[in-house]
Design an enzyme around this catalytic site. Structure first.
Site, PDB file in Angstrom:
ATOM      1  N   CYS A 151     -29.961 -17.515 -15.611  1.00  0.00           N
ATOM      2  CA  CYS A 151     -29.998 -17.514 -17.080  1.00  0.00           C
ATOM      3  C   CYS A 151     -29.834 -16.140 -17.730  1.00  0.00           C
ATOM      4  O   CYS A 151     -28.876 -15.928 -18.470  1.00  0.00           O
ATOM      5  CB  CYS A 151     -31.290 -18.153 -17.558  1.00  0.00           C
ATOM      6  SG  CYS A 151     -31.299 -19.917 -17.221  1.00  0.00           S
TER       7      CYS A 151
HETATM    8  P1  NAD Z   1     -27.263 -26.414 -12.380  1.00  0.00           P
HETATM    9  O1  NAD Z   1     -26.008 -25.742 -12.015  1.00  0.00           O
HETATM   10  O2  NAD Z   1     -28.449 -26.308 -11.482  1.00  0.00           O
HETATM   11  O3  NAD Z   1     -26.983 -27.973 -12.599  1.00  0.00           O
HETATM   12  C1  NAD Z   1     -25.919 -28.483 -13.306  1.00  0.00           C
HETATM   13  C2  NAD Z   1     -25.602 -29.868 -12.729  1.00  0.00           C
HETATM   14  O4  NAD Z   1     -24.636 -30.494 -13.547  1.00  0.00           O
HETATM   15  C3  NAD Z   1     -25.024 -29.829 -11.334  1.00  0.00           C
HETATM   16  O5  NAD Z   1     -25.793 -30.656 -10.477  1.00  0.00           O
HETATM   17  C4  NAD Z   1     -23.604 -30.386 -11.506  1.00  0.00           C
HETATM   18  O6  NAD Z   1     -23.158 -31.093 -10.376  1.00  0.00           O
HETATM   19  C5  NAD Z   1     -23.800 -31.274 -12.699  1.00  0.00           C
HETATM   20  N1  NAD Z   1     -22.588 -31.645 -13.429  1.00  0.00           N
HETATM   21  C6  NAD Z   1     -21.536 -30.883 -13.769  1.00  0.00           C
HETATM   22  N2  NAD Z   1     -20.652 -31.606 -14.470  1.00  0.00           N
HETATM   23  C7  NAD Z   1     -21.163 -32.860 -14.590  1.00  0.00           C
HETATM   24  C8  NAD Z   1     -20.738 -34.055 -15.216  1.00  0.00           C
HETATM   25  N3  NAD Z   1     -19.580 -34.141 -15.875  1.00  0.00           N
HETATM   26  N4  NAD Z   1     -21.517 -35.133 -15.137  1.00  0.00           N
HETATM   27  C9  NAD Z   1     -22.681 -35.100 -14.478  1.00  0.00           C
HETATM   28  N5  NAD Z   1     -23.151 -33.990 -13.868  1.00  0.00           N
HETATM   29  C10 NAD Z   1     -22.390 -32.895 -13.919  1.00  0.00           C
HETATM   30  O7  NAD Z   1     -27.617 -25.917 -13.828  1.00  0.00           O
HETATM   31  P2  NAD Z   1     -29.061 -25.646 -14.460  1.00  0.00           P
HETATM   32  O8  NAD Z   1     -29.635 -24.408 -13.891  1.00  0.00           O
HETATM   33  O9  NAD Z   1     -29.847 -26.901 -14.452  1.00  0.00           O
HETATM   34  O10 NAD Z   1     -28.630 -25.301 -15.952  1.00  0.00           O
HETATM   35  C11 NAD Z   1     -28.128 -26.285 -16.827  1.00  0.00           C
HETATM   36  C12 NAD Z   1     -28.072 -25.696 -18.230  1.00  0.00           C
HETATM   37  O11 NAD Z   1     -29.395 -25.398 -18.672  1.00  0.00           O
HETATM   38  C13 NAD Z   1     -27.295 -24.399 -18.339  1.00  0.00           C
HETATM   39  O12 NAD Z   1     -26.661 -24.326 -19.572  1.00  0.00           O
HETATM   40  C14 NAD Z   1     -28.376 -23.329 -18.251  1.00  0.00           C
HETATM   41  O13 NAD Z   1     -28.005 -22.146 -18.903  1.00  0.00           O
HETATM   42  C15 NAD Z   1     -29.516 -23.996 -18.988  1.00  0.00           C
HETATM   43  N6  NAD Z   1     -30.835 -23.544 -18.586  1.00  0.00           N
HETATM   44  C16 NAD Z   1     -31.132 -23.316 -17.287  1.00  0.00           C
HETATM   45  C17 NAD Z   1     -32.410 -22.896 -16.926  1.00  0.00           C
HETATM   46  C18 NAD Z   1     -32.749 -22.591 -15.494  1.00  0.00           C
HETATM   47  O14 NAD Z   1     -33.778 -21.950 -15.269  1.00  0.00           O
HETATM   48  N7  NAD Z   1     -31.976 -23.008 -14.525  1.00  0.00           N
HETATM   49  C19 NAD Z   1     -33.387 -22.724 -17.918  1.00  0.00           C
HETATM   50  C20 NAD Z   1     -33.074 -23.003 -19.236  1.00  0.00           C
HETATM   51  C21 NAD Z   1     -31.787 -23.414 -19.565  1.00  0.00           C
END
Ligand code: NAD
Length: 586
Positions: A274
């Protein structure tokens, strides 16, 4: 029975924690992802990520059928009435966010909505720059559903603030909920869902428009990143001031309610999925608007250079790193996660490898992920004990609890050369620096104390080795006074308080050796100016200079070689480690 059923599109960190949290409070959740393996694992009750208690929680909700994971996104949407988009928004090479996954998810949700005749709410939980929801998500949903946002379906932005390592806990107990609503009905629906979810413990809810909500998320992360880079800047200053410790400064600052105690830990910089990405995205977004995000740029620059402090400190002890065995404790970007995204272990290990060091690494959770990054270029072990064995230096990169329990003796008994570089300030400097060579981010070295705290001697035990050569005669001074009585040292290598270096050299030759000679030549050899108090290095260089001497800088090995070549009995070679110990134990 809960009023709403929920679908989650994208079951990564945020999606899985959101899904488990809702399911654990009795909501029916249908999660979906494009990744077959993730879907299969989750349905077996196995989390694809490492988080405290996540497997237990997941198993419960899978078993009681509150959570099910499927590949078909449309089916997930059709069988629920609120959909959270939680797909990734990674960085593009120019720092701006890549919204391809958001777009694709919106297309798929739109297709599903075209087949639905009841109201549906779409919630963008992924982190997206201001305007994305209204300018990208809304038209995509409308195009593919052939329906109208604000009438047939609703749209909200609802940024996530969870921290990896305490993700479930944060999802269940957030400090606030931000709702950026496209229209009133959307906001009212999402607020009602959260009231139902949190009950009496509903945190403050701020309802606003979508771009404000989107920017609130970036501003929060950028501010936290700024706190970290700020403290790292202060840490770098602290290291130049004897006996000043950044951890005490952080404590002193943190008690000020206007500042707060969190995120004031100096270290090797922030990583993870992030902060780096969000700071970069905010910089790119601001530039695009014609703003000059100078402060954010500085925050990022500090964070890029900070990990290399570990290498600098390592070299200050070992000099050339070629062939040196370095133990790395911690690979994940933070404790309690196996996430290696933007982990500071990556630039540190890559640089160490570039300089020819041999790396052995241990992390309680991140080794499988680290293997895909470092391949077989480093050795992976399964305990800190194994990691430290025969090492020349240990760099602590991630502050896992189990590393906090290590004692100086654990390092001393296993390492060839007990040098500890505390990149996260987890050890007590008083305990560690008494027993081994310990350096830490933001810790001003006691050894470069300029004002002597007792007597007139300024830490001569650390004095560099200088040999006064007079007509073929090599002179070393055996110290007569406590606390360095009996140690061999150099004339002029240390100075009485207030005395000139030139006088010191002469006085010591005369008083300490009872010799009445003017040295014609001083050959100064010092191990490493970074490792020794600068004052002594300067003293030696200057002493050599005033008597027309010659200065030679070299490593401890070279020093030993010099003794050998010049046929000086071994007993004259200084035991630096012993002298440092003697001095610091004083
Ligand atoms: P991640 O990469 O762990 O997970 C994303 C998931 O989305 C993956 O499993 C991927 O296969 C799936 N995906 C992609 N395209 C898809 C589709 N069309 N349909 C269904 N699934 C699909 O990401 P994350 O860390 O969970 O982050 C997600 C969002 O949340 C980002 O924008 C990130 O900036 C934000 N965020 C993350 C955190 C964190 O600590 N990881 C905290 C706050 C906000």
């Amino acid at each position: 029975m809960k009023t709403h059923s929920i679908s989650i599109v994208g079951i990564g960190y945020v999606g899985l924690c959101t899904a488990i949290a809702f399911a654990s409070r009795g909501f029916k959740v249908l999660a979906s992802d494009i990744d077959k393996n993730k879907v299969a694992l989750i349905n077996k009750g196995k989390a694809p990520i490492h988080e405290p208690n996540i497997n237990e929680q997941l198993q419960k909700v899978v078993k009681n059928k509150h959570l099910k994971c499927i590949l078909n996104r449309q089916e997930a949407v059709l069988n629920t009435d609120i959909t959270f988009i939680t797909v990734g928004t990674p960085s593009k090479p120019d720092g701006s966010i890549n919204i391809q996954y958001i777009k694709k998810a919106a297309e798929e949700i739109g297709e599903a909505l075209s087949k639905k005749d009841t109201y549906h709410l779409v919630v963008v939980k992924s982190t997206v720059v201001p305007g994305t929801s209204e300018k990208i998500v809304k038209p995509t949903l409308e195009k593919h559903s052939r329906k109208h946002c604000g009438k047939d379906f609703g749209l909200c932005v609802n940024p996530e603030f969870l921290r990896e390592g305490s993700a479930l806990q944060d999802t269940l107990h957030p400090d606030r909920v931000i709702i950026g609503e496209y229209d009133k009905k959307s906001g009212v629906t999402l607020q009602a869902l959260y009231r139902d979810f949190y009950g009496e413990k509903t945190p403050p809810i701020i309802r606003t428009n979508p771009p404000t909500a989107e920017l609130t998320k970036y501003s929060s992360n950028a501010f936290l990143a700024t706190k970290i880079s700020f403290m790292n800047t202060i840490a770098n200053v602290c290291e130049k001031i004897p006996s000043v410790d950044v951890t005490t400064i952080a404590k002193g600052m943190g008690l000020d309610r206007r500042i707060g105690q969190l995120f004031l830990n100096a270290g090797l910089g922030y990583g993870g999925s992030c902060f780096p990405k969000d700071v970069k995205a905010l910089i790119a977004y601001s530039k695009n608007l014609g703003c000059n995000p100078e402060l954010l740029q500085a925050v990022e620059n500090v964070n890029e250079t900070q990990p290399y402090k570990a290498i600098q400190l390592c070299k200050s002890f070992l000099g050339n790193l070629e062939g040196k065995k370095i133990a790395i404790l911690g690979l994940a970007f933070k404790p309690d996660t196996d996430d290696m995204r933007e982990a500071k272990s990556i630039p540190i290990i890559n640089q160490l490898l570039k300089e020819g060091a041999k790396i052995t690494a241990y992390d309680p959770a991140a080794i499988p992920n680290a293997k895909s990054i470092f391949k077989n270029k480093i050795r992976y072990v399964s305990s800190s004990v194994e990691c430290l064995r025969e090492a020349d230096c240990c760099i602590l990169i991630t502050e896992w609890e189990e590393f906090k329990r290590l004692k100086p003796e654990n390092f001393i008994s296993r390492m060839r050369n007990p040098i500890v570089i505390d990149g996260r300030r987890i050890y007590d400097p008083r305990e560690f620096s008494r027993k081994l060579k310990y350096v830490a981010i933001g810790l001003g070295s006691k050894q470069i104390q300029i004002e002597p705290d007792e007597g007139v001697w300024i830490n001569p035990a650390l004095a560099v080795n200088v040999i006064v050569e007079d007509k073929g005669m090599l002179l070393l001074v055996k110290r007569r006074f406590e606390p360095f009585k009996g140690l061999w040292s150099l004339p002029g290598g240390y100075v009485e308080y207030g005395e000139t270096v030139e006088n010191a050299a002469k006085r010591e030759i005369k008083e300490e050796c009872s010799l009445d000679i003017e040295p014609s030549r001083i050959v100064g050899i010092y191990s490493n100016p970074n490792r020794h108090p600068w004052k002594h290095v300067i003293a030696v260089c200057y002493a050599a200079h005033v008597v027309g001497g010659e200065i030679k800088a070299g490593s401890q090995e070279e020093n030993a070689k010099f003794f050998k070549i010049n046929n000086i009995p071994n007993r004259l070679a200084f035991d630096h480690a012993k002298m440092i110990r003697d001095y610091t134990n004083r």
